[in-house]
Design an enzyme around this catalytic site. Structure first.
Site, PDB file in Angstrom:
ATOM      1  N   HIS A  21      37.706  39.412  46.699  1.00 52.39           N
ATOM      2  CA  HIS A  21      38.939  39.770  45.828  1.00 52.39           C
ATOM      3  C   HIS A  21      38.144  40.575  44.899  1.00 52.39           C
ATOM      4  O   HIS A  21      37.098  40.095  43.904  1.00 52.39           O
ATOM      5  CB  HIS A  21      39.465  38.501  45.189  1.00 52.39           C
ATOM      6  CG  HIS A  21      40.537  39.252  44.262  1.00 52.39           C
ATOM      7  ND1 HIS A  21      41.992  38.677  44.278  1.00 52.39           N
ATOM      8  CD2 HIS A  21      40.510  39.666  43.218  1.00 52.39           C
ATOM      9  CE1 HIS A  21      42.480  39.093  43.325  1.00 52.39           C
ATOM     10  NE2 HIS A  21      41.582  39.662  42.497  1.00 52.39           N
TER      11      HIS A  21
ATOM     12  N   ARG B 290      49.769  43.273  33.018  1.00 51.88           N
ATOM     13  CA  ARG B 290      49.531  42.408  31.525  1.00 51.88           C
ATOM     14  C   ARG B 290      47.978  42.198  31.575  1.00 51.88           C
ATOM     15  O   ARG B 290      47.153  42.754  32.128  1.00 51.88           O
ATOM     16  CB  ARG B 290      50.241  41.060  31.729  1.00 51.88           C
ATOM     17  CG  ARG B 290      49.745  40.568  33.213  1.00 51.88           C
ATOM     18  CD  ARG B 290      50.239  39.082  33.379  1.00 51.88           C
ATOM     19  NE  ARG B 290      49.853  38.383  34.740  1.00 51.88           N
ATOM     20  CZ  ARG B 290      48.802  38.185  35.312  1.00 51.88           C
ATOM     21  NH1 ARG B 290      47.744  38.140  34.419  1.00 51.88           N
ATOM     22  NH2 ARG B 290      48.542  37.622  36.383  1.00 51.88           N
TER      23      ARG B 290
ATOM     24  N   LYS C 163      48.849  41.430  57.144  1.00 53.71           N
ATOM     25  CA  LYS C 163      48.281  40.932  58.040  1.00 53.71           C
ATOM     26  C   LYS C 163      46.861  40.128  57.378  1.00 53.71           C
ATOM     27  O   LYS C 163      46.605  40.703  56.106  1.00 53.71           O
ATOM     28  CB  LYS C 163      47.253  42.129  58.615  1.00 53.71           C
ATOM     29  CG  LYS C 163      46.115  41.859  59.735  1.00 53.71           C
ATOM     30  CD  LYS C 163      46.462  41.928  60.978  1.00 53.71           C
ATOM     31  CE  LYS C 163      45.268  41.460  61.655  1.00 53.71           C
ATOM     32  NZ  LYS C 163      45.543  40.918  62.852  1.00 53.71           N
TER      33      LYS C 163
ATOM     34  N   LYS D 119      41.925  31.847  41.172  1.00 58.15           N
ATOM     35  CA  LYS D 119      40.711  32.162  40.911  1.00 58.15           C
ATOM     36  C   LYS D 119      40.026  31.064  39.986  1.00 58.15           C
ATOM     37  O   LYS D 119      40.698  30.283  39.128  1.00 58.15           O
ATOM     38  CB  LYS D 119      40.590  33.408  40.043  1.00 58.15           C
ATOM     39  CG  LYS D 119      41.260  34.725  40.646  1.00 58.15           C
ATOM     40  CD  LYS D 119      41.842  35.764  39.580  1.00 58.15           C
ATOM     41  CE  LYS D 119      42.400  36.689  40.457  1.00 58.15           C
ATOM     42  NZ  LYS D 119      42.972  37.661  39.495  1.00 58.15           N
TER      43      LYS D 119
END
Ligand code: ADP
Length: 454
Positions: A207, A291, A200, A236
């Site tokens: 974030h 990572r 959705k 980002k």
């Protein structure tokens, strides 16, 4: 501890890993492609070795080239950095088969978390809320059926995804068919895997991510949160810690929940759990990165922990050596990704030669960059030139330090997004700590670009 580590990456992260090796007193060999022969990491390293041509497929993504380089130079471990082979379970397995250590989770752990769709289910079962979505999609008809039951708008996501590639927002059934095809081919081209699922689409979310570290003895810590809501096309641009969206109680709860879930699912080494936080403050898990993250320095600035050194120590079989009580995040930190791209020309990547370059300084300022005057930016890789990070006792002071440092930062010869960063810092929505992930895409970068050019 290892004796010598092969650094199988490039750019600023190759340099970051080299610095960690030196701090630990471990030897390091920088593996570079022909296009990176003059890279700063290759120049600063005691040893460097060419692993192939500019095309990453035959160098940074070539397991045989990397493993031969490690063997020839007498390394006992490989650090994959981020991107490239850093989360590739097949590579981790081959590394181990050659009696070398992979600096990251084991091949089995990487495999368990390789599919984003399966990880949603795995961590959902461990108590992390996830966004309503589908299982793996068989075909368009199946996608239509699932989208209908989830409710539009939906996001098509590649299960092997990363970097926002292949993701498509779909608002109506009519859009779904073509979007499905495009996503499938982008996923195939980008990741060699065209498996897709639906989620959705949540409007106006932030974030927020939680940094964790787990050793082989079951010791696990979190290092708090980061907010990466300033994005363009799901990538980002600015990150900050702690997140202005969460109260201290909420951040503590989210971090503890994330850590419990991931430890119960058998995770190991450094990892990041990513969440979307809605306007009510509810957090939904979206993915895990197995990572080191690009934005790890802001957590280092808050906690004083050398996370890359920690990652290497865990991979060498050492215990964490610190407990949760030792992790005391202080102050506020912001990272600006300095990119060689032109905000006024649809963010087109810029190649070319860096002329003058001057890194900013002063209290609480850290510049991680592989740039130097005369550096030729190769056109083959991503546009990240470096990361400017600032720390201050509180958010307002961090913003002021960020602006002062951006003013000082000089990169001549190529167009960068430095002015865009200053414009975002001056924007009221950012100052109020209210940026959502869609801000830049919704209003476009024009107002910011214009402001930056004043
Ligand atoms: P990738 O692995 O490609 O980076 P992610 O799943 O981490 O993809 O998502 C990247 C970004 O895409 C998020 O930070 C957010 O901006 C956006 N995004 C992802 N899932 C959703 C969703 N369900 N609704 C709205 N935005 C989303």
């Amino acid at each position: 501890m290892f004796t010598k580590i092969l650094i199988a990456n490039r750019g600023e992260i190759a340099l970051r890993v080299l610095r960690a090796c030196r701090t630990l007193g471990v030897g390091a060999v920088v593996a570079y492609s022909e296009a990176d022969r003059d890279s700063l990491a290759a120049q600063l390293a005691d040893e460097a070795i060419c692993i192939g041509p500019a095309d990453a497929k035959h160098s940074y993504l070539s397991a045989p080239a990397i493993i031969s380089a490690a063997v020839v130079t007498g390394c006992d471990a490989i650090h994959p950095g981020y991107g490239f082979l850093s989360e590739d379970e097949g590579f981790a397995d081959v590394v181990r088969a050659h009696d070398l250590a992979f600096i990251g989770p084991s091949a089995e752990v990487l495999e368990r978390f390789a599919s984003k769709e399966a990880t949603r289910r795995l961590l959902g079962a461990q108590g992390l809320p996830t966004i309503p979505g589908s299982g793996m999609l068989r075909d368009e008809a199946h996608a239509l059926e699932e989208a209908e039951s989830i409710g539009y708008p939906v996001l098509i996501k590649p299960s092997a995804g990363g970097g926002g590639k292949g993701m498509r927002l779909v608002r109506t059934p009519r859009e779904l068919e073509s979007a499905f095809k495009v996503s499938r081919s982008e996923a195939k081209a980008g990741f060699g895997d065209d498996a897709l699922y639906l989620e959705k689409y949540l409007d106006d979310t932030r974030h927020v991510e939680i940094q964790v570290a787990v050793d082989r003895f079951g010791n696990a810590i979190h290092m708090g949160d980061r907010d990466c809501s300033v994005q363009r096309r799901h990538q980002k641009i600015i990150e900050e810690a702690p997140s202005p969206a969460l109260s201290d109680a909420a951040r503590q709860e989210l971090a503890e929940r994330a850590l419990r879930a991931v430890a119960a699912a058998g995770y190991e080494n450094l990892g990041t759990l990513e969440f979307l936080v809605d306007s009510k403050g509810d957090a939904y898990f979206i993915e895990i990165n197995c990572r080191v993250q690009v934005e790890h320095p802001i957590t280092e600035l808050l906690t004083g922990i050398d996370m890359v050194a920690l990652q290497i120590r865990i991979a060498a079989g050492e215990p964490l050596g610190i407990t949760q009580a030792d992790v005391v995040p202080r102050g506020h930190a912001i990272e600006f990704r300095i990119l060689a791209e032109d905000p006024a020309k649809d963010f087109r990547p810029q190649a070319g030669q860096v002329g003058a370059y001057l890194a900013p300084g002063g209290p609480g300022v850290r510049m991680d960059s592989h740039m130097y005057p005369g550096y030729d930016i190769p056109p083959y890789y991503d546009s990240l030139l470096g990361k400017l990070c600032v720390w201050a006792p509180d958010r307002n002071q961090a913003i002021a330090r960020g602006d002062a440092a951006l003013r000082e930062l000089l990169v001549d010869g190529v167009v960068t997004n430095i002015d865009l960063h200053r414009a975002i810092l001056a924007n009221q929505v950012f100052i109020d700590g209210k940026v959502t992930t869609n801000l830049l895409d919704r209003v476009g970068s024009a107002p910011f670009v214009a402001a930056g050019n004043r």
